[in-house]
Design a protein around this motif. Structure first.
Motif, PDB file in Angstrom:
ATOM      1  N   ALA A  56       0.833  -1.208   0.000  1.00 32.05           N
ATOM      2  CA  ALA A  56       0.000   0.000   0.000  1.00 32.05           C
ATOM      3  C   ALA A  56       0.868   1.258   0.000  1.00 32.05           C
ATOM      4  O   ALA A  56       0.566   2.238  -0.689  1.00 32.05           O
ATOM      5  N   VAL A  57       1.958   1.230   0.765  1.00 32.02           N
ATOM      6  CA  VAL A  57       2.880   2.375   0.784  1.00 32.02           C
ATOM      7  C   VAL A  57       3.504   2.572  -0.595  1.00 32.02           C
ATOM      8  O   VAL A  57       3.643   3.705  -1.076  1.00 32.02           O
ATOM      9  N   ALA A  58       3.862   1.476  -1.252  1.00 35.02           N
ATOM     10  CA  ALA A  58       4.456   1.570  -2.588  1.00 35.02           C
ATOM     11  C   ALA A  58       3.487   2.220  -3.574  1.00 35.02           C
ATOM     12  O   ALA A  58       3.889   3.038  -4.419  1.00 35.02           O
ATOM     13  N   LEU A  59       2.222   1.883  -3.484  1.00 37.79           N
ATOM     14  CA  LEU A  59       1.233   2.499  -4.372  1.00 37.79           C
ATOM     15  C   LEU A  59       1.115   3.998  -4.114  1.00 37.79           C
ATOM     16  O   LEU A  59       1.009   4.797  -5.057  1.00 37.79           O
ATOM     17  N   LEU A  60       1.150   4.392  -2.847  1.00 41.97           N
ATOM     18  CA  LEU A  60       1.082   5.813  -2.514  1.00 41.97           C
ATOM     19  C   LEU A  60       2.315   6.558  -3.011  1.00 41.97           C
ATOM     20  O   LEU A  60       2.230   7.737  -3.399  1.00 41.97           O
ATOM     21  N   MET A  61       3.448   5.897  -3.018  1.00 40.71           N
ATOM     22  CA  MET A  61       4.686   6.540  -3.477  1.00 40.71           C
ATOM     23  C   MET A  61       4.660   6.867  -4.960  1.00 40.71           C
ATOM     24  O   MET A  61       5.432   7.707  -5.429  1.00 40.71           O
ATOM     25  N   LEU A  62       3.793   6.202  -5.698  1.00 45.88           N
ATOM     26  CA  LEU A  62       3.718   6.472  -7.142  1.00 45.88           C
ATOM     27  C   LEU A  62       3.240   7.879  -7.442  1.00 45.88           C
ATOM     28  O   LEU A  62       3.384   8.362  -8.572  1.00 45.88           O
ATOM     29  N   ILE A  63       2.684   8.548  -6.422  1.00 42.91           N
ATOM     30  CA  ILE A  63       2.186   9.920  -6.619  1.00 42.91           C
ATOM     31  C   ILE A  63       3.312  10.855  -7.035  1.00 42.91           C
ATOM     32  O   ILE A  63       3.129  11.719  -7.892  1.00 42.91           O
ATOM     33  N   ARG A  64       4.479  10.656  -6.432  1.00 41.38           N
ATOM     34  CA  ARG A  64       5.616  11.523  -6.749  1.00 41.38           C
ATOM     35  C   ARG A  64       6.521  10.845  -7.761  1.00 41.38           C
ATOM     36  O   ARG A  64       6.928   9.695  -7.590  1.00 41.38           O
TER      37      ARG A  64
END
Length: 311
Positions: free
Chosen positions: A44-52
């Motif tokens: 889930a953290v990895a998916l959120l990191m895709l924002i930047r």
């Protein structure tokens, strides 16, 4: 790229401490017991990191790491039991850690009356607790081994009369009590009621020692079933080592590998499976289920296996 790889290595340490030789050190020994949950959180953290945009390489690497872990974990929930062969007999094994007598004896007895297990392994059950349960069921004989005054060291077992005139004795030295059941109608089969030491921050060595004894049971020739609270999961390298190539845990073998048994007062997603029924390779796993028992922090486990009739 360098920072992304460094981030990947840092994330991998708590998820796969055995790759770094850290799995026997606190807090990694304790954290790895919840690796499936950790994989979900990190993904889930990895998916959120895709924002930047600047984080996307790191996110992709971490996502690959977690998806690989998920792939390795998947067989625990996708494995299907094979139908028992004609030359086998079915045994039912129950495990219920009674929390030193905190569990309601009536609730444990109700499960026994409903499922009629051949063997009931009762970690943390002293003689009085064992007898309170036994008094509410018919056809069982009780035995207890308690090597120290600590209530946690008591391990009791209830043996169904259908197993005949069995012999019950302590076997390999472990931190808590263990009982081996042989003879009677078991043939060559051995049944072991077991409770392993917990991997507390200051007590990892006795935890490892107890798993060493489990490995000895698994590695020996007679067909063997070991049932109890192992205080270890398949995500512990020491537990996998203890199983060696000759033992398997019934839960993961029939698609129940993510049915957590502790702590029972938490949501199912926050539990981990530390209560197991292990069987050597000639014994075929059939079913695995968990049940709530009032008053204890463990779910009870009931497993069925098919054992060759000649052993």
């Amino acid at each position: 790229m360098v920072l992304s790889v460094l981030f990947l290595v840092i994330v991998a340490v708590p998820l796969y401490p055995e790759l770094y030789g850290l799995d026997e050190l606190t807090p990694f020994t304790q954290l790895v017991a919840f690796r499936p949950q950790g994989l979900v959180i990190v993904f889930a953290v990895a998916l959120l990191m895709l924002i930047r945009k600047s984080w996307r390489i790191a996110a992709a690497l971490v996502a690959v790491l977690t998806l690989t872990g998920a792939g390795l974990t998947l067989p625990r929930v996708t494995s299907d039991p094979e139908p028992p062969a004609a030359d086998t007999r079915v045994l039912t094994i129950m495990v219920a850690n009674v929390l030193g007598g905190g569990a309601k004896a009536g609730a444990v007895a109700e499960l026994i009356r409903e499922h009629k297990p051949d063997l009931v392994s009762l970690p943390e059950a002293q003689v009085d607790v064992r007898e309170e349960i036994r008094a509410q069921v018919e056809g069982y004989t009780g035995y207890t081994e308690q090597p120290t005054k600590a209530v946690e060291s008591a391990t009791s077992v209830l043996v169904a009369g259908s197993l005949g005139a069995v012999q019950v004795r302590p076997d390999l030295p472990t931190s808590f009590g263990n009982l081996m059941i042989t003879g009677g109608n078991l043939g060559q089969l051995r049944l072991v009621a077991y409770h392993g030491f917990p991997p507390l921050p200051e007590d990892v060595p006795p935890w490892k020692h107890d798993l060493t004894q489990v490995r000895r049971w698994c590695a020996q020739d007679p067909p063997t079933i070991v049932a109890g609270d192992f205080n270890a999961t398949l995500d512990h390298a020491d537990f996998r080592w203890a199983l060696a190539s000759n033992c398997h845990s019934v839960g993961p073998s029939v698609g129940g590998g993510l049915k957590g048994t502790w702590p029972s007062d938490q949501p199912a997603i926050a539990r981990t499976q530390i209560d197991h029924v292990l069987a050597t390779r000639t014994i075929r796993p059939l079913k695995f289920a968990t049940y709530e028992v009032e008053g204890t922090d463990h779910l009870a486990v009931i497993a069925t296996v098919a054992v060759p009739k000649d052993g």
